[in-house]
Design a protein around this motif. Structure first.
Motif, PDB file in Angstrom:
ATOM      1  N   ARG A 275       0.854  -1.186   0.000  1.00 39.42           N
ATOM      2  CA  ARG A 275       0.000   0.000   0.000  1.00 39.42           C
ATOM      3  C   ARG A 275       0.889   1.234   0.000  1.00 39.42           C
ATOM      4  O   ARG A 275       2.070   1.162   0.389  1.00 39.42           O
ATOM      5  CB  ARG A 275      -0.910   0.028   1.226  1.00 39.42           C
ATOM      6  CG  ARG A 275      -0.165   0.259   2.526  1.00 39.42           C
ATOM      7  CD  ARG A 275      -1.078   0.515   3.710  1.00 39.42           C
ATOM      8  NE  ARG A 275      -1.792   1.771   3.590  1.00 39.42           N
ATOM      9  CZ  ARG A 275      -2.530   2.280   4.581  1.00 39.42           C
ATOM     10  NH1 ARG A 275      -2.647   1.646   5.742  1.00 39.42           N
ATOM     11  NH2 ARG A 275      -3.137   3.444   4.412  1.00 39.42           N
TER      12      ARG A 275
ATOM     13  N   ASP B   8      -5.659   2.591  -0.578  1.00 37.52           N
ATOM     14  CA  ASP B   8      -4.205   2.733  -0.700  1.00 37.52           C
ATOM     15  C   ASP B   8      -3.540   1.480  -1.263  1.00 37.52           C
ATOM     16  O   ASP B   8      -2.420   1.551  -1.771  1.00 37.52           O
ATOM     17  CB  ASP B   8      -3.586   3.049   0.665  1.00 37.52           C
ATOM     18  CG  ASP B   8      -3.955   4.431   1.177  1.00 37.52           C
ATOM     19  OD1 ASP B   8      -4.515   5.227   0.401  1.00 37.52           O
ATOM     20  OD2 ASP B   8      -3.680   4.705   2.365  1.00 37.52           O
TER      21      ASP B   8
ATOM     22  N   ARG C 286       1.545   5.086   1.484  1.00 41.12           N
ATOM     23  CA  ARG C 286       1.242   5.862   2.680  1.00 41.12           C
ATOM     24  C   ARG C 286       2.191   7.043   2.728  1.00 41.12           C
ATOM     25  O   ARG C 286       3.396   6.882   2.904  1.00 41.12           O
ATOM     26  CB  ARG C 286       1.394   5.000   3.936  1.00 41.12           C
ATOM     27  CG  ARG C 286       0.952   5.676   5.228  1.00 41.12           C
ATOM     28  CD  ARG C 286       1.104   4.720   6.398  1.00 41.12           C
ATOM     29  NE  ARG C 286       2.481   4.287   6.540  1.00 41.12           N
ATOM     30  CZ  ARG C 286       2.862   3.236   7.263  1.00 41.12           C
ATOM     31  NH1 ARG C 286       1.949   2.487   7.856  1.00 41.12           N
ATOM     32  NH2 ARG C 286       4.138   2.920   7.357  1.00 41.12           N
TER      33      ARG C 286
END
Length: 493
Positions: A100, A120, A102
């Motif tokens: 994902r 995400d 971030r």
């Protein structure tokens, strides 16, 4: 990194090549569920997506690289967690862990139902920014942001129109670096597994709240295929109040004669004290055929009963289950056996063959109850019969397996010898292992069981796992230890 040249040289070379283009605008590509690949950098042909220390990276991988490197560089493509027209990248050797983005970083994290996580971890596959024969991965919620590599790390950056960006954000799928093995769990949410292999198909029966208290069979041609197999409902629980309308636990799938039987636990909706054993029988010889509900098995003792299984030993039929001595003596679960005329008809009284008495099976729990449950018979190649059972609370971190071994008449309690300790206890990423089954694959015995990824997650945290086992020279089952989620297991042949 072997072969990792100067980024300035790469930039100059790219300028000479002069590959121009705009961000891909083709419709997102549908990922094939379960497709396993490795993902290669366009401008560093020996470098692949890899996770290490929970970060997404780009790293050189060669045929002589360590297995850990190859495993970390192998991915399972999944339909996007937030949009099934896009895709998500699941680590092959860490089930339920996805790449994902971030704050511009790319990390490997365990799946969460959080909406932000799902977004995400979802990327849309478009034609490669530097090469239309490759692909680029665009963030679902940021249409101008792409996965790219920079100095050994994967990043999510806004497209700046530069050639170096296009090169760094273009990738190619390649054959997976690691094949021929699988990783537990094989079912992300489930418990009390019963598995049968028939006509080349793996069949896993499940019930409980994971399946809305219906009984379902998942069928697949491979052990891994069970994870994404569509559950086939063979029996739907009735609305309460009714017999077997609630808490449909531990369905057990067995072939008896020319039909398939499923024995399961249920209660009538008025309370857990009404748990009894019930039976289904297939209408044809097919496992996924329609099943007739035959009602309650009227077991001797006429009291609380769960986790039943049928056993034929030396030409005689028996039934094993866990239960109470009486409706009032309800703080201890014992294991019982009874002779059977047929799957619905007991002969004579029940005999208690095990009670929780040893320190390892009497660990205190919040409910103040003692438990032996889930008896599962297994016969060694030399004919010796053992029963592996679950001890302690299935809702605790202390759930584990013990063993009874038979030497003599099954109806004589003195013929059963209990193991001096647990024979299968929890480890990191496989806590509370229990309520197992057994299956033979390619002539070798395997144990099927449930366990929790994390301590303290109780019934909701259980998942289904499978691994090979063996027998010792005396004919006792040797279960080993539960495998870690990142520990590859050779695919059964």
């Amino acid at each position: 990194m072997r072969g990792w040249g100067s980024r300035l040289i790469v930039l100059l070379a790219a300028v000479v090549v002069g590959v121009a283009g705009l961000p891909g605008t083709a419709p997102p590509a549908q990922a094939a569920a379960g497709e396993v690949v490795s993902i290669r950098s366009h401008n560093f042909p020996n470098a692949y997506f890899r996770h290490a220390d929970w970060l997404g990276r780009i790293a050189d991988v060669f045929p002589d690289s360590a297995d850990l490197v190859k495993e970390d560089a192998t991915w399972e493509l999944r339909p996007g967690l937030a949009n099934s027209s896009c895709l998500s990248l699941e680590a092959r050797n860490y089930k339920n862990h996805y790449l994902r983005h971030r704050n511009g970083e790319v990390v490997l994290e365990r799946q969460s139902e959080d909406f932000g996580f799902r977004q995400d971890a979802t990327f849309c596959k478009v034609p490669g920014l530097a090469d239309a024969n490759g692909f680029s991965l665009r963030a679902l919620q940021f249409p101008n942001a792409y996965l790219r590599h920079a100095f050994g790390l994967l990043k999510l950056n806004d497209y700046d129109g530069g050639e170096l960006f296009r090169q760094d954000a273009t990738f190619h799928t390649a054959a997976p670096w690691i094949t021929g093995r699988f990783y537990n769990p094989i079912l992300n949410a489930g418990a009390d597994p019963s598995m049968v292999i028939h006509n080349g198909q793996y069949n896993l029966v499940q019930g409980d709240f994971y399946n809305d208290d219906d009984i379902v069979i998942r069928q697949a041609s491979t052990v891994e295929g069970l994870r994404t197999a569509t559950p086939h409902v063979v029996w739907r629980n009735p609305a309460c109040p009714a017999v077997a309308c609630k808490e449909i636990w531990a369905p057990e799938l067995q072939r008896i004669g020319d039909r398939w039987w499923i024995f399961f636990t249920g209660q009538d909706g008025s309370g857990g004290h009404t748990h009894r054993m019930y039976a289904l029988r297939s209408t044809t010889s097919e496992i996924t055929s329609r099943y007739d509900f035959l009602g309650e098995q009227k077991l001797p003792g006429d009291t609380w009963a769960i986790d039943g299984t049928y056993l034929t030993h030396q030409g005689k039929d028996y039934y094993l289950w866990s239960g109470w001595e009486s409706q009032s003596a309800n703080r201890v679960q014992h294991l019982y056996i009874a002779r059977m005329q047929d799957p619905m008809t007991p002969i004579g009284d029940r005999v208690r063959i095990s009670s929780p008495t040893q320190p390892w099976e009497t660990v205190p729990n919040g409910l103040g109850i003692l438990i032996n449950e889930g008896p599962q018979p297994i016969v060694a190649p030399n004919g010796r019969l053992s029963v592996v059972y679950s001890a302690n609370g299935s809702f605790t971190n202390d759930y584990c397996l013990g063993r009874l071994t038979l030497d003599g008449d099954p109806m004589n309690p003195a013929s059963w010898t209990k193991s001096g300790g647990s024979v299968f206890s929890g480890v990191h990423t496989a806590t509370s292992p229990g309520h197992n089954g057994f299956v033979t694959i390619g002539g070798r015995p395997w144990i099927v069981y449930h366990a929790n990824m994390d301590p303290g997650t109780g019934w909701p945290g259980r998942s289904v796992r499978i691994q090979p086992m063996s027998f010792d020279a005396a004919g006792l089952p040797v279960l080993g230890v539960p495998t870690y989620i990142h520990q590859g297991i050779p695919l059964p042949s």
